[in-house]
Design a protein around this motif. Structure first.
Motif, PDB file in Angstrom:
ATOM      1  N   THR A  47       0.829  -1.216   0.000  1.00  0.00           N
ATOM      2  CA  THR A  47       0.000   0.000   0.000  1.00  0.00           C
ATOM      3  C   THR A  47       0.859   1.259   0.000  1.00  0.00           C
ATOM      4  O   THR A  47       0.362   2.345  -0.329  1.00  0.00           O
ATOM      5  N   LEU A  48       2.145   1.117   0.337  1.00  0.00           N
ATOM      6  CA  LEU A  48       3.079   2.241   0.298  1.00  0.00           C
ATOM      7  C   LEU A  48       3.879   2.286  -0.999  1.00  0.00           C
ATOM      8  O   LEU A  48       4.794   3.091  -1.143  1.00  0.00           O
ATOM      9  N   HIS A  61      13.326   5.162  -5.987  1.00  0.00           N
ATOM     10  CA  HIS A  61      13.654   6.263  -5.070  1.00  0.00           C
ATOM     11  C   HIS A  61      14.590   7.224  -5.796  1.00  0.00           C
ATOM     12  O   HIS A  61      15.678   7.545  -5.331  1.00  0.00           O
ATOM     13  N   LYS A  66      10.084  11.168 -11.142  1.00  0.00           N
ATOM     14  CA  LYS A  66       8.971  10.543 -10.415  1.00  0.00           C
ATOM     15  C   LYS A  66       8.036   9.816 -11.380  1.00  0.00           C
ATOM     16  O   LYS A  66       6.833   9.729 -11.165  1.00  0.00           O
ATOM     17  N   LEU A 227      -0.702   5.837  -6.751  1.00  0.00           N
ATOM     18  CA  LEU A 227      -0.224   6.353  -5.471  1.00  0.00           C
ATOM     19  C   LEU A 227       0.524   7.662  -5.729  1.00  0.00           C
ATOM     20  O   LEU A 227       1.668   7.666  -6.170  1.00  0.00           O
ATOM     21  N   ASP A 229       1.594  11.408  -4.036  1.00  0.00           N
ATOM     22  CA  ASP A 229       1.733  12.174  -2.790  1.00  0.00           C
ATOM     23  C   ASP A 229       1.195  11.396  -1.592  1.00  0.00           C
ATOM     24  O   ASP A 229       0.468  11.928  -0.751  1.00  0.00           O
ATOM     25  N   SER A 230       1.555  10.105  -1.557  1.00  0.00           N
ATOM     26  CA  SER A 230       1.216   9.208  -0.451  1.00  0.00           C
ATOM     27  C   SER A 230      -0.278   8.920  -0.329  1.00  0.00           C
ATOM     28  O   SER A 230      -0.740   8.404   0.689  1.00  0.00           O
ATOM     29  N   ARG A 231      -1.043   9.206  -1.384  1.00  0.00           N
ATOM     30  CA  ARG A 231      -2.476   8.882  -1.378  1.00  0.00           C
ATOM     31  C   ARG A 231      -2.839   8.174  -2.675  1.00  0.00           C
ATOM     32  O   ARG A 231      -2.348   8.533  -3.757  1.00  0.00           O
ATOM     33  N   TRP A 232      -3.693   7.166  -2.557  1.00  0.00           N
ATOM     34  CA  TRP A 232      -4.187   6.475  -3.744  1.00  0.00           C
ATOM     35  C   TRP A 232      -5.308   7.313  -4.364  1.00  0.00           C
ATOM     36  O   TRP A 232      -6.283   7.630  -3.702  1.00  0.00           O
TER      37      TRP A 232
END
Length: 237
Positions: A47-48, A61, A66, A227, A229-232
């Protein structure tokens, strides 16, 4: 974030040539390979935006790029498009068998032909038995191997991990001489239905890369969540 996630040790590789985008450098973040990763931790990492390759759990990374964006299909909301419905019809005669591993020569020779004819420009060319074993036969407790047969002829193999909230499509390879069947697309459609039957929410597809033809196809499966900015968030096409 759970304590198990907070306490994880992670490492990064040195910058290296990107496998997907020309003239780009890539850096990979990966979990300490000595870390015991059970299904629940693996699911949390997925999920991350992490993925599994062999015995390694990793995610891109890169400092300046990106482009690699984690993608998943919410399977209950998925509706096949016209060409995907055609793929389902064309392959409804296939028999799917689950096996404990894919160490046999029949599976390896299919993989060998697939890499030689479909990915001769990639990192896995030339195909190598040792690399094949470490990449795909290093099964975890949640790994499943599915073989797709036309009578006795092996046409495709899908390697799938079962997470607590979905399936993770690790890798699929297929007979390059059966191009008319659209086996790559069918394997994804089959896994979507398999996730539904198991009562799971998602099919994790790895990374969507809009500028890379080999990875951009994932946008064909709608709705698709990314995913960001850390949101799905749902991809709008």
């Amino acid at each position: 974030m759970t304590s198990s996630l907070r306490d994880l040790k992670v490492y990064t590789t040195y910058p290296h040539s990107c496998s997907y985008l020309r003239d780009q450098e890539a850096t990979t973040l990966f979990i300490d390979p000595r870390q015991e990763v059970d299904q629940h931790l693996y699911s949390s990492l997925s999920t991350l935006g992490f993925r599994r390759s062999g015995n390694h759990v990793y995610r891109p990374h890169c400092g300046q790029c990106k482009a690699c964006i984690p993608a998943r299909i919410p399977v209950r909301d998925f509706q096949p498009r016209r060409n995907q419905r055609r793929s389902l019809r064309q392959n409804r005669d296939l028999i799917v068998e689950r096996t404990a591993d894919i160490r046999d020569n029949q599976a390896y020779h299919l993989y060998q032909r697939y890499i030689e004819q479909r990915h001769a420009d990639g990192d896995m060319f030339p195909p190598d038995r040792e690399q094949y074993e470490s990449f795909l036969n290093n099964a975890w407790d949640c790994t499943r191997y599915y073989r797709f047969y036309d009578h006795q002829r092996l046409l495709a193999v899908a390697v799938v991990d079962v997470l607590t909230d979905g399936l993770s499509a690790i890798y699929t390879f297929f007979d390059p001489d059966a191009q008319q069947r659209g086996l790559g697309a069918y394997a994804i459609l089959w896994q979507i239905e398999q996730a539904r039957e198991m009562g799971l929410h998602y099919l994790y597809l790895g990374y969507w890369i809009e500028a890379c033809k080999k990875m951009a196809y994932k946008a064909d499966y709608q709705p698709l969540e990314l995913l960001l900015d850390s949101r799905w968030r749902q991809l709008v096409v």
